[in-house]
Design an enzyme around this catalytic site. Structure first.
Site, PDB file in Angstrom:
ATOM      1  N   ASP A 129       4.340   0.403   5.902  1.00 42.00           N
ATOM      2  CA  ASP A 129       3.094   0.873   6.520  1.00 42.00           C
ATOM      3  C   ASP A 129       3.153   1.191   8.017  1.00 42.00           C
ATOM      4  OD1 ASP A 129       2.641  -0.411   4.133  1.00 42.00           O
ATOM      5  OD2 ASP A 129       1.219  -1.853   4.918  1.00 42.00           O
ATOM      6  N   GLU A 171      -5.688  -3.249  -0.030  1.00 42.70           N
ATOM      7  CA  GLU A 171      -4.858  -3.430   1.165  1.00 42.70           C
ATOM      8  C   GLU A 171      -5.216  -2.368   2.208  1.00 42.70           C
ATOM      9  OE1 GLU A 171      -0.621  -4.895  -0.498  1.00 42.70           O
ATOM     10  OE2 GLU A 171      -0.969  -2.785  -0.873  1.00 42.70           O
TER      11      GLU A 171
HETATM   12  C1  FRU Z   1       1.052  -2.559   1.975  1.00 43.25           C
HETATM   13  C2  FRU Z   1       1.406  -3.986   2.327  1.00 43.25           C
HETATM   14  C3  FRU Z   1       0.351  -4.606   3.227  1.00 43.25           C
HETATM   15  C4  FRU Z   1       1.092  -5.706   3.909  1.00 43.25           C
HETATM   16  C5  FRU Z   1       2.444  -5.064   4.116  1.00 43.25           C
HETATM   17  C6  FRU Z   1       3.601  -5.996   4.075  1.00 43.25           C
HETATM   18  O1  FRU Z   1       2.139  -1.738   1.753  1.00 43.25           O
HETATM   19  O2  FRU Z   1       1.561  -4.719   1.140  1.00 43.25           O
HETATM   20  O3  FRU Z   1      -0.790  -5.039   2.529  1.00 43.25           O
HETATM   21  O4  FRU Z   1       0.513  -6.095   5.106  1.00 43.25           O
HETATM   22  O5  FRU Z   1       2.597  -4.095   3.097  1.00 43.25           O
HETATM   23  O6  FRU Z   1       4.767  -5.361   4.427  1.00 43.25           O
END
Ligand code: FRU
Length: 490
Positions: free
Chosen positions: A26, A204
């Site tokens: 992300d 998320e």
């Molecule tokens: C989304 C996620 C988020 C989390 C991150 C961990 O891709 O699962 O929710 O903060 O990746 O790397």
């Protein structure tokens, strides 16, 4: 300037952001400050698969060219890994971190692995030197876990009317809102969404912002409809295969998000756009976001070597009253123009069977403005070489598209990679606009000036040498067809 063979590897995007090596997911902490766009990202510096998450960091002066900076935030013993989050400019020193001046504050999730299960909480860190170094706040966590396993990805905004910081954060099957005078003490306000929208998996990476409705719209817009709030949320298993991203359109009064429509819309109709985040504090009230171009369902298996994970192109957002109602509009940012070199153009011709363009570019933009009819049945083949092709079909009868990636190249790296998809068009206009950005391992298709976006990873085995546009049974008029080479940003 990259001097060795980095950024020349097979499948390496030439005008999309990707870290030099190893795993990224992300985008995080996106904020504009003193002439620089910051892009932090979920990063595992030690491997090409997901692992102990850090915040990698890059800056850009123009949203297009990126300078890599050292890792900004590292995991620690006490609170664990650094998961996704956002960043803001604390202009009035509400935190007291900046001795009456101003600076950057990052708000993120800490993730601690424990025997009894992971612990996710919200924390902050600040920087007094334009993001070059960061201090974790000694009072972390600023929001303790309240008894859920999934409690993460805080996006913080300054809410002018209530003069408070507002946080939207994902919690299992919903989002929660909190506010704060100083980014340290947070008060729980409300929650949203457990009964609404797409719920294939946990939620998320939310984002929350106000957007104006586009002017010059042929359809009348009433006064209350001049701007709306958008709440964007990722659904980890909401897609036909893996992730999907949805948005709600509604009102936000600083405390509570409400929507009349009781449903969400898809941000994208491909498989590979997730965890989108918009830049905070952008000049001229622009709202621009980008997303991680990948899919949790197969992200660790994509056939890249030495690096894994890239971002989409930045997209400028607005709202448009479309034929189906208000919809989020995504347009490639104008800053991309600087990379373009004209390669091919054609205008005002009638097409009766096919137009074949010899084109050996692997990173380009193709923009077509076509006059179609109900009988039109057209297909655009990209990545063509021998049997290899990516096929976008449009059928006038159903006013819909079909994207067939089954012959694009490597498609069997994971069974979840979806090779074919059908997408309904929104507009019924006889002028069809296709704006397609192709890079070494991606296609981003924008239809009708941003009404629909389709984002997919592709792994062509051979360098393509031809593009073909063909029609069956009835002719179409090509008002304009342009191809621009996209120069490398590296
Ligand atoms: C989304 C996620 C988020 C989390 C991150 C961990 O891709 O699962 O929710 O903060 O990746 O790397």
């Amino acid at each position: 300037m990259i001097t060795n063979n980095l950024y020349k590897e097979k499948y390496r995007p030439q005008y999309h952001f990707s870290p030099e090596k190893n795993w990224s997911n992300d985008p995080n902490g996106m904020v504009y400050y003193q002439g620089e766009y910051h892009l932090f990202y979920q990063y595992n510096p030690a491997d090409v698969v997901w692992g102990p998450m850090h915040w990698g960091h890059a800056v850009s002066k123009d949203l297009i060219h990126w300078e890599h900076l050292p890792i900004a935030l590292e995991p620690d013993q006490e609170l664990g890994m650094i998961f996704s989050g956002s960043a803001v400019v604390d202009k009035n020193d509400t935190t007291g971190f900046f001795d009456g001046g101003e600076g950057l504050v990052a708000i993120y999730t800490t993730h601690l692995e424990r025997e009894e299960g992971p612990l996710q909480q919200q924390a902050i860190a600040y920087s007094k030197d334009n993001g070059r170094s960061w201090t974790k706040y000694e009072g972390n966590p600023v929001i303790k876990n309240y008894g859920v396993e999934d409690f993460r990805d805080p996006k913080v905004i300054w809410h002018q009317e209530t003069e408070k910081w507002v946080m939207v954060v994902a919690c299992d099957d919903r989002v929660r809102f909190y506010n704060s005078p100083d980014l340290k003490e947070w008060k729980y306000l409300s929650e949203f969404g457990s009964e609404l929208g797409s719920h294939g998996g946990v939620w998320e990476c939310p984002d929350l912002f106000k957007l104006p409705v586009e002017e010059n719209n042929k359809i009348e817009v009433s006064n209350q409809e001049k701007e709306k709030w958008i709440l964007q949320i990722g659904d980890q298993q909401g897609g036909e295969a893996g992730v999907s991203t949805q948005y709600f359109i509604g009102e936000f009064d600083g405390m509570r998000f409400e929507t009349k429509e009781e449903k969400s819309y898809k941000v994208d109709f491909g498989q590979d756009l997730y965890a989108l985040q918009s830049w905070s504090d952008m000049p001229e009230q622009r709202r621009v976001w980008l997303g991680w171009m990948n899919n949790i369902a197969y992200a660790e298996d994509i056939p890249t070597d030495g690096w894994r994970g890239m971002m989409s192109i930045p997209r400028e957002l607005s709202l448009r009253k479309t034929e189906a109602g208000l919809r989020l509009i995504q347009k490639p940012v104008k800053e991309l123009h600087q990379l373009k070199e004209e390669f091919y153009h054609q205008k005002n011709i009638f097409l009766e069977n096919e137009l074949s363009i010899s084109c050996d570019l692997q990173s380009y933009q193709l923009k077509a403005e076509l006059e179609i009819s109900d009988e039109s049945d057209l297909s655009l083949a990209l990545h063509k070489k021998d049997e290899q092709q990516s096929l976008l079909n449009y059928a006038g009868k159903t006013n819909s598209f079909r994207l067939d990636l089954s012959k694009t190249g490597v498609v069997d790296f994971n069974k979840n990679y979806l090779k074919e998809k059908n997408i309904n068009r929104i507009s019924s206009s006889k002028n069809l606009i296709l704006d397609i950005y192709v890079d070494q391992s991606s296609v981003e298709i924008f239809i009708d000036d941003g009404e629909i976006s389709i984002t997919d990873l592709v792994f062509p085995e051979k360098d393509s040498n031809e593009i073909k546009l063909s029609v069956n049974n009835s002719e179409i008029k090509i008002n304009k067809l342009n191809i621009f080479e996209m120069n490398s940003i590296w």
